[in-house]
Design an enzyme around this catalytic site. Structure first.
Site, PDB file in Angstrom:
ATOM      1  N   LYS A   1      54.423 -11.642 -34.675  1.00  0.00           N
ATOM      2  CA  LYS A   1      53.491 -13.189 -33.636  1.00  0.00           C
ATOM      3  C   LYS A   1      53.489 -13.665 -35.233  1.00  0.00           C
ATOM      4  CE  LYS A   1      50.507 -14.547 -31.285  1.00  0.00           C
ATOM      5  NZ  LYS A   1      48.708 -14.191 -29.610  1.00  0.00           N
TER       6      LYS A   1
ATOM      7  N   GLU B   1      40.722  -9.441 -15.698  1.00  0.00           N
ATOM      8  CA  GLU B   1      39.191 -10.248 -14.970  1.00  0.00           C
ATOM      9  C   GLU B   1      38.842  -9.328 -14.064  1.00  0.00           C
ATOM     10  OE1 GLU B   1      42.451 -11.261 -16.148  1.00  0.00           O
ATOM     11  OE2 GLU B   1      41.554 -13.054 -17.506  1.00  0.00           O
TER      12      GLU B   1
ATOM     13  N   ARG C   1      40.933 -14.553 -10.718  1.00  0.00           N
ATOM     14  CA  ARG C   1      41.611 -12.844 -10.284  1.00  0.00           C
ATOM     15  C   ARG C   1      40.141 -11.567 -10.032  1.00  0.00           C
ATOM     16  NH1 ARG C   1      45.942 -11.646 -13.753  1.00  0.00           N
ATOM     17  NH2 ARG C   1      47.609 -12.864 -13.228  1.00  0.00           N
TER      18      ARG C   1
HETATM   19  C1  LIG Z   1      44.497 -14.163 -15.662  1.00  0.00           C
HETATM   20  C2  LIG Z   1      44.727 -14.811 -17.598  1.00  0.00           C
HETATM   21  N1  LIG Z   1      43.762 -14.190 -18.641  1.00  0.00           N
HETATM   22  C3  LIG Z   1      43.810 -14.340 -19.463  1.00  0.00           C
HETATM   23  C4  LIG Z   1      44.510 -15.543 -20.132  1.00  0.00           C
HETATM   24  C5  LIG Z   1      44.439 -16.485 -21.078  1.00  0.00           C
HETATM   25  N2  LIG Z   1      45.638 -15.913 -22.561  1.00  0.00           N
HETATM   26  C6  LIG Z   1      46.888 -16.629 -22.479  1.00  0.00           C
HETATM   27  S1  LIG Z   1      47.633 -15.724 -23.900  1.00  0.00           S
HETATM   28  C7  LIG Z   1      46.842 -14.209 -23.751  1.00  0.00           C
HETATM   29  C8  LIG Z   1      47.235 -13.149 -25.089  1.00  0.00           C
HETATM   30  C9  LIG Z   1      48.667 -12.698 -23.585  1.00  0.00           C
HETATM   31  O1  LIG Z   1      48.980 -11.678 -24.928  1.00  0.00           O
HETATM   32  P1  LIG Z   1      50.553 -11.009 -25.184  1.00  0.00           P
HETATM   33  O2  LIG Z   1      50.752 -11.241 -23.752  1.00  0.00           O
HETATM   34  O3  LIG Z   1      50.150  -9.538 -26.050  1.00  0.00           O
HETATM   35  O4  LIG Z   1      50.761 -12.585 -26.244  1.00  0.00           O
HETATM   36  P2  LIG Z   1      51.136 -13.318 -27.321  1.00  0.00           P
HETATM   37  O5  LIG Z   1      50.517 -14.082 -27.665  1.00  0.00           O
HETATM   38  O6  LIG Z   1      50.542 -10.777 -28.262  1.00  0.00           O
HETATM   39  O7  LIG Z   1      52.821 -12.741 -27.589  1.00  0.00           O
HETATM   40  C10 LIG Z   1      45.575 -14.506 -22.939  1.00  0.00           C
HETATM   41  C11 LIG Z   1      44.906 -13.308 -22.769  1.00  0.00           C
HETATM   42  C12 LIG Z   1      45.999 -15.841 -19.516  1.00  0.00           C
HETATM   43  N3  LIG Z   1      47.019 -16.559 -19.327  1.00  0.00           N
HETATM   44  N4  LIG Z   1      46.143 -15.387 -18.538  1.00  0.00           N
END
Ligand SMILES: Cc1ncc(C[n+]2csc(CCOP(=O)(O)OP(=O)(O)O)c2C)c(N)n1
Length: 618
Positions: free
Chosen positions: A280, A366, A394
């Site tokens: 990242k 969630e 959700r």
């Molecule tokens: C249902 C839901 N819950 C929480 C989020 C908030 N959220 C956005 S990005 C993220 C992290 C995603 O992690 P990953 O898929 O590993 O991608 P990275 O950011 O590491 O590239 C979260 C928790 C979301 N977008 N959707």
């Protein structure tokens, strides 16, 4: 080559496909510096986009997009994709009103295959596309790209479960950077780390294959030996057990390896799974070293990095919640605080540090977060679930079935309620009042300032025979100081804030301020209703008897919201008065500056007065 000279020649993937491998490396460098420079001016998601530059180039290079479909999970990492699919010149409008969305959007480009913003939808959506292609006799490829954080959601596994069974032609790419917004958590995350720990095997394998390719005949034999070794050395992965052909892990910043691997996978049938390891923030040291801080950024100078402004502006609501948690922990031991992967965004960093045994980051889950809370509540522990309004969607069945129906007491701290701004329609907290108020056994509070929020959280915490929801907006409050002590707020009681003449405005939560300004100008009575449920029927009766016209206002959809609750109550009380309902109209609110958006939908002082004038009440 001068500054981003190559990138400026590539407007669409078919141009990218003509580049030599060496040029692709240059393109990756230019793309990365373009993203950094652009996001530092617009704000937005940074670290995840820097992390998937090579992967995006390789995907568009190997696959015949847009006929082949790339399905991005969450979509917060789609900037390289946007830049390479005809939108480079519009990137300066990213997340601004009328500009590009921060997420893939089908209406924006034919290369965007699925509207997204919430996580963990990509596998199911891609499988749906693969099945549809198959039914229509099309050979187009479908690729889902999902992060390890998003892989913690049940929905992702529902998709894998179905895909492995249907044996459809699709590729799932796990973009594993060992981070969600904060560190990835949970057993799946440790399992993925274990797979990464066996990377040595794959590195050896890669080198061996290269060496063997110059010795005809040897490769087949080597493959047999390799299969044998694989069985001996590495147990099959969970993904293989689920019916996928698992490949990896491979280095997600090695363009050569990505292109070679994807080219092979493209021609294989059945469900394929490619495990890609990325960093990242790759290529920008500050983001590499602080991927949490650089997950989402405001404008900043890339040479200096993000500098906290040091301004002590009004406390934001998420910080009020964080303070509430730390303060309650000093006087009460019998609770836990739960977040579905939003420690930072929910203001829980300090609490998590001070009270790790009470803090539960359950991953992007969630539904689980709420049922987990329901279970804990049956055993006499008070769960506090911190959740954004949009993500609570959700967990709706869990809220009804696993909390309300159980008659247990859970406190829901619902953040980002109302218009959220730059994230746009996927993230707007527009619906919670409507979908919450029809659930029995639930108290719903709408604080109008920081202190009311603080005291309502306390009130909800102390109520033991019912569950409570306190819903508050994104960002800073009005600057109201918090009381030094906790105080209970009388349940189901509103308050008259200003006495006026023939018009009364019944305001819910964040709308009180704008309503107050309007009331001053048109001499209206104004009430801070505080509770959507139980509604203050006595106050409604009194207002109904003494005023000619009633206005309700809320930062929630008008349909079925707090205003509807008032109308139902007035009807029941036999009060016949003309009512004007103000709130979010029956449409998705686009991304943009929150103030401008509120003004656009008539939820500011001028809009309120305009609507009342339109009724000819003034
Ligand atoms: C249902 C839901 N819950 C929480 C989020 C908030 N959220 C956005 S990005 C993220 C992290 C995603 O992690 P990953 O898929 O590993 O991608 P990275 O950011 O590491 O590239 C979260 C928790 C979301 N977008 N959707």
């Amino acid at each position: 080559m001068t500054h981003q000279q190559l990138l400026h020649k590539i407007n669409y993937p078919h141009e990218l496909r003509k580049l030599s491998r060496q040029e692709l490396y240059t393109l990756a460098q230019e793309l990365r510096s373009f993203i950094l420079s652009n996001v530092s001016k617009t704000g937005g998601h940074l670290a995840s986009n820097l992390g998937c530059v090579e992967l995006t180039i390789a995907l568009h290079y190997v696959y015949n997009t847009p006929d082949d479909a790339l399905v991005w999970d969450v979509g917060h990492q789609s900037y390289p994709h946007k830049i390479l699919t005809g939108r480079r010149e519009k990137m300066d409008s990213l997340r601004q009103m009328g500009g590009l969305s921060g997420f893939p959007k089908r209406g924006e480009s034919e290369y965007d295959t699925f509207d997204v913003g919430h996580s963990s939808t990509s596998i199911s959506a891609a499988l749906g596309m693969a099945v549809a292609n198959q039914l229509r006799g099309r050979d187009n490829k479908v690729v889902a790209i999902i992060g390890d954080g998003s892989m913690t959601a049940g929905l992702a596994f529902e998709g894998l479960n179905n895909a492995g069974w249907l044996e459809s032609n699709m590729l799932v790419i796990l973009n594993d950077n060992e981070m969600s917004i904060s560190e990835s958590v949970g057993a799946i995350s440790s399992y993925l780390s274990q797979i990464l720990a066996s990377r040595f095997y794959n590195k050896v394998k890669g080198t061996a294959n290269k060496a063997l390719s110059v010795m005809p005949g040897m490769q087949k034999l080597a493959h047999k030996v390799e299969e044998h070794m694989k069985g001996m050395v590495m147990p099959s992965t969970m993904f293989e057990e689920l019916g996928f052909n698992y490949i990896g892990p491979i280095d997600g910043h090695d363009l050569e390896q990505l292109i070679d691997t994807l080219s092979e996978l493209k021609n294989l049938s059945g469900p394929q799974f490619l495990h890609v390891v990325t960093k990242k923030g790759q290529g920008y040291k500050l983001a590499e070293n602080d991927p949490i801080g650089y997950h989402g950024v405001n404008k900043f100078n890339p040479n200096e990095g993000m500098i906290s402004s040091g301004k002590s502006s009004a406390l934001s609501y998420m910080h009020v919640f964080g303070k509430f948690l730390c303060d309650i922990a000093k006087i009460d031991d019998e609770f836990i605080a739960i977040t579905p992967a939003m420690r930072e965004g929910s203001g829980m960093v300090e609490f998590a540090k001070l009270y790790p045994e009470k803090f539960f980051d359950v991953g992007i889950a969630e539904q689980h977060a709420i049922t987990f809370a329901g279970g804990a509540a049956t055993k006499g522990i008070k769960p506090i679930v911190a959740i954004y309004s949009t993500f609570l969607q959700r967990g709706y069945d869990q809220l009804i079935h696993d909390v309300a129906l159980q008659e247990v007491s859970v406190l829901f701290a619902i953040d980002r309620a109302g218009v959220v701004g730059a994230d746009g329609p996927t993230h707007i907290g527009a619906f919670d009042l409507s979908f919450l108020r029809c659930i029995p056994n639930l108290i719903i509070m709408t604080p109008s300032d920081e202190n009311e929020c603080y005291q309502m959280l306390y009130t909800g915490f102390r109520i033991n025979n019912q569950s409570c929801a306190v819903r508050y907006p994104r960002g800073a409050g009005i600057g109201q100081e918090l009381d030094a002590e906790f105080k209970m707020i009388p349940v189901g009681k509103g308050r008259v804030v200003r006495e006026g003449s023939k018009i009364a405005i019944m305001a819910f939560g964040s709308m009180l301020q704008a309503a107050r300004e309007a009331a001053e100008e048109i001499d209206a009575t104004i009430c801070d209703m505080r509770f959507v449920k139980p509604l203050d029927r006595d106050l409604l009766l009194q207002i109904g008897k003494t005023h000619e016209f009633i206005v309700t206002i809320e930062e929630n959809v008008i349909a079925g919201g707090a205003g509807s609750a008032c109308a139902e109550a007035l009807q029941d009380l036999n009060i016949q008065r003309p009512i004007l309902h103000l709130g979010i109209p029956d449409q998705f609110v686009e991304h943009g500056d929150p103030k401008q958006l509120l003004s656009l939908i008539g939820l500011d002082k001028d809009g309120i007065i305009r609507s009342i004038r339109h009724k000819n009440w003034i």
